[in-house]
Design a protein around this motif. Sequence first.
Motif, short mmCIF file in Angstrom:
data_model
loop_
_atom_site.label_atom_id
_atom_site.label_comp_id
_atom_site.label_asym_id
_atom_site.label_seq_id
_atom_site.Cartn_x
_atom_site.Cartn_y
_atom_site.Cartn_z
N ASP A 126 32.14 -26.59 8.84
CA ASP A 126 31.24 -27.27 7.93
C ASP A 126 30.96 -28.71 8.35
O ASP A 126 29.87 -29.22 8.19
CB ASP A 126 31.81 -27.29 6.51
CG ASP A 126 31.82 -25.91 5.89
OD1 ASP A 126 31.02 -25.05 6.32
OD2 ASP A 126 32.62 -25.68 4.98
N GLU A 169 28.87 -17.64 10.76
CA GLU A 169 29.92 -17.60 9.75
C GLU A 169 31.23 -18.23 10.25
O GLU A 169 32.14 -18.47 9.48
CB GLU A 169 30.17 -16.16 9.27
CG GLU A 169 30.67 -15.21 10.32
CD GLU A 169 29.57 -14.56 11.17
OE1 GLU A 169 29.90 -13.64 11.92
OE2 GLU A 169 28.40 -14.97 11.11
N HIS A 170 31.29 -18.53 11.54
CA HIS A 170 32.49 -19.13 12.11
C HIS A 170 32.30 -20.59 12.51
O HIS A 170 33.15 -21.16 13.19
CB HIS A 170 32.96 -18.33 13.32
CG HIS A 170 33.33 -16.92 12.96
ND1 HIS A 170 34.46 -16.60 12.26
CD2 HIS A 170 32.67 -15.76 13.18
CE1 HIS A 170 34.51 -15.30 12.08
NE2 HIS A 170 33.44 -14.76 12.62
N ASN A 201 23.07 -26.85 8.19
CA ASN A 201 23.29 -25.41 8.12
C ASN A 201 21.97 -24.64 8.03
O ASN A 201 21.84 -23.57 8.60
CB ASN A 201 24.20 -25.06 6.94
CG ASN A 201 25.63 -25.49 7.19
OD1 ASN A 201 26.05 -25.65 8.33
ND2 ASN A 201 26.38 -25.67 6.12
N ALA A 220 20.70 -21.70 10.55
CA ALA A 220 20.32 -20.37 10.05
C ALA A 220 18.90 -20.02 10.47
O ALA A 220 18.63 -18.88 10.88
CB ALA A 220 20.47 -20.32 8.53
#
Length: 110
Positions: free
Chosen positions: A55, A51-52, A94, A98
């Motif tokens: 992008d 989450e940190h 991303n 994940a």
Amino acid sequence: MQEQYVRPTFCTNDEAFELRAVVAGEVIGQLAIPSAASLIRSGRLVPLLLEHTADNYSLFIYYGSRAAQPARVRRFIDLAVERLTDSTDFVLRNEELASAHAKGMQLSTQ
């Protein structure tokens, strides 16, 4: 949320040394994706704190004046742009991060 100061036990400005320490399991590190991408894909590193993450990740080549630029510098710039532009070798989507995170968390609970 409570904040807790954590005194660092390892600090370096040598990325290669930090990478070796992280792979050895001695520390948690903040690594650049181009350095860590292949290790994450192979499962040797597990991404944390997703989450940190930023992008976008951009690489820049800085150089002096084009007027006085030696040919070897121009060749290096051209080679770097050719190899790095849209290269999936040095970039993780991303979804890949994940997935690697989930696999790593599953392994750590077994």
